[in-house]
Design an enzyme around this catalytic site. Structure first.
Site, mmCIF file in Angstrom:
data_model
loop_
_atom_site.group_PDB
_atom_site.id
_atom_site.type_symbol
_atom_site.label_atom_id
_atom_site.label_comp_id
_atom_site.label_asym_id
_atom_site.label_seq_id
_atom_site.Cartn_x
_atom_site.Cartn_y
_atom_site.Cartn_z
ATOM 1 N N PHE A 298 -15.166 -4.431 0.156
ATOM 2 C CA PHE A 298 -16.310 -3.530 0.014
ATOM 3 C C PHE A 298 -16.483 -3.344 -1.584
ATOM 4 C CE2 PHE A 298 -14.909 -1.412 4.045
ATOM 5 C CZ PHE A 298 -15.413 -2.325 4.647
ATOM 6 N N GLU B 176 -19.698 3.154 -1.747
ATOM 7 C CA GLU B 176 -19.124 2.335 -2.743
ATOM 8 C C GLU B 176 -19.715 2.439 -4.135
ATOM 9 O OE1 GLU B 176 -17.518 1.163 1.317
ATOM 10 O OE2 GLU B 176 -19.567 1.300 0.451
ATOM 11 N N SER C 205 -5.699 4.187 5.503
ATOM 12 C CA SER C 205 -5.271 2.629 5.418
ATOM 13 C C SER C 205 -4.942 2.324 4.063
ATOM 14 C CB SER C 205 -6.630 1.885 5.497
ATOM 15 O OG SER C 205 -7.153 2.447 6.839
ATOM 16 N N ARG D 10 -2.263 -5.946 2.893
ATOM 17 C CA ARG D 10 -2.198 -4.923 4.078
ATOM 18 C C ARG D 10 -0.986 -4.714 4.450
ATOM 19 N NH1 ARG D 10 -1.715 -4.358 9.676
ATOM 20 N NH2 ARG D 10 -2.642 -2.366 10.405
ATOM 21 N N ARG E 118 0.863 -1.338 -0.045
ATOM 22 C CA ARG E 118 -0.100 -0.027 -0.012
ATOM 23 C C ARG E 118 0.745 1.174 0.144
ATOM 24 N NH1 ARG E 118 -2.601 0.292 6.213
ATOM 25 N NH2 ARG E 118 -0.951 -0.702 7.215
#
Length: 324
Positions: free
Chosen positions: A86, A61, A40, A170, A13
């Site tokens: 999502f 979304e 995030s 992540r 990320r």
């Protein structure tokens, strides 16, 4: 191209945020759309350093995908960022009807994919996203193994005309590739040669597959490791060649065993070159949050479980030869 397994770990990320910022500065068409998760996903790098190219869409979304579709029809290139859970489950109707069917130039980034999402809870984990996206016509599906490949995939996606889904993890992972690595759409990468069995892996499981292969080599088992960065379009020839070379396959993915890489490889094998195979992935069960190492063991996708699957698959190969 040089493959390595570095001791230093880098988060996908972080490289994603840096690369998207660079693209947004260099290309007037590039915009970042955020679903209220910028800190995030690290798309906040665009928000802070190039705010005119950052669009905050909030926790909505479906609307975000519709806005992305609208932007793409004007010649812009929206990069939509939110958690994979999502993106793949809340907004799939808008993605299929408004983006995939008309082949719009929208880049979809599914952050926090798989099991290891911190203590976010099962609602924030995505074990079905590959399965969902690979069934949608016109969508390219990518799963990088490390931060170097993230950057290379983004550079490809920026030049590619059409919808692309990129699955990101992540936590930090060791780099496999050096900077001279060249990502090619639809091409597998042989990271290690071997004669007894082939592990075909994707995304974060490629690092674990290399670790498993190292352990197996110490036990006298020669293991080939093939990384599959592109789930769709799939490198069928690489799968067939692996089946012919070693006669047995194990697949590894941080995803459900249903509909993901394992299913895709099995489809090729059953049609083109049937050989024994086993799938390492999350079985038919609900997920939960917990420490990473404990999660990998409980859901049976750790390097030790890849080792176990390899030995079981080799027994299948042996039994098949004895029965001939």
């Amino acid at each position: 191209m040089t493959t390595i397994l570095s001791k230093e770990k880098v988060a996908m990320r972080d490289i994603f945020g840096e690369t998207l910022l660079k693209l947004s500065v260099e290309d007037a068409a590039v915009y970042a759309l955020d679903g209220d998760l910028a800190n995030s996903t690290k798309v906040d790098m665009v928000a802070v350093n190039n705010p005119d190219k950052f669009l905050q869409m909030g926790i909505a979304e479906q609307n975000m995908m519709s806005v992305a579709a609208g932007l793409a029809t004007t010649g812009l290139q929206p990069w939509v960022t939110t958690f994979a859970a999502f993106l793949s489950k809340r907004a799939i109707d808008q993605i299929q009807v408004q983006i995939a069917q008309p082949k719009l130039n929208v880049k979809m980034i599914g952050a926090y994919s798989g099991l290891l999402t911190g203590l976010t809870g099962k609602t924030h984990q995505a074990l079905e996203d590959i399965a969902i996206f690979r069934t949608i016509a016109n969508v390219v599906v990518l799963a990088p193994a490390d931060s170097v490949e993230v950057k290379k995939m983004m550079e490809f996606a920026h030049k590619y005309e059409g919808p692309v889904y990129i699955r990101l993890a992540r936590d930090p992972y060791p780099n496999i590739f050096s900077d001279d690595y060249n990502f090619e759409l639809g091409k597998a990468v042989t990271l290690k040669k071997g004669k007894d069995i082939t592990i075909i892996s994707t995304g974060t499981q490629t690092v674990r597959s290399l670790e498993a292969a190292e352990q197996l080599e110490s036990e006298g088992i020669s293991v080939a490791v093939v990384h599959m960065p592109t789930i769709k379009p799939l490198d069928k020839e690489a799968i067939i060649q692996a089946a012919e070379a070693t006669g047995v396959i194990v697949t590894a993915e941080e995803h459900s065993i249903y509909g993901g890489l394992g299913s895709a490889v099995a489809e090729v094998l059953v049609e083109e070159r049937p050989v024994p195979m086993l799938r390492v992935g999350v079985r038919d069960r609900n997920s939960e949050s917990g420490p990473n190492d404990e999660m990998l063991e409980k859901y049976e996708i750790s390097p030790s479980h890849i080792v176990k699957a390899v030995k079981e698959a080799l027994k299948k190969k042996s039994d098949l030869k004895m029965g001939e």
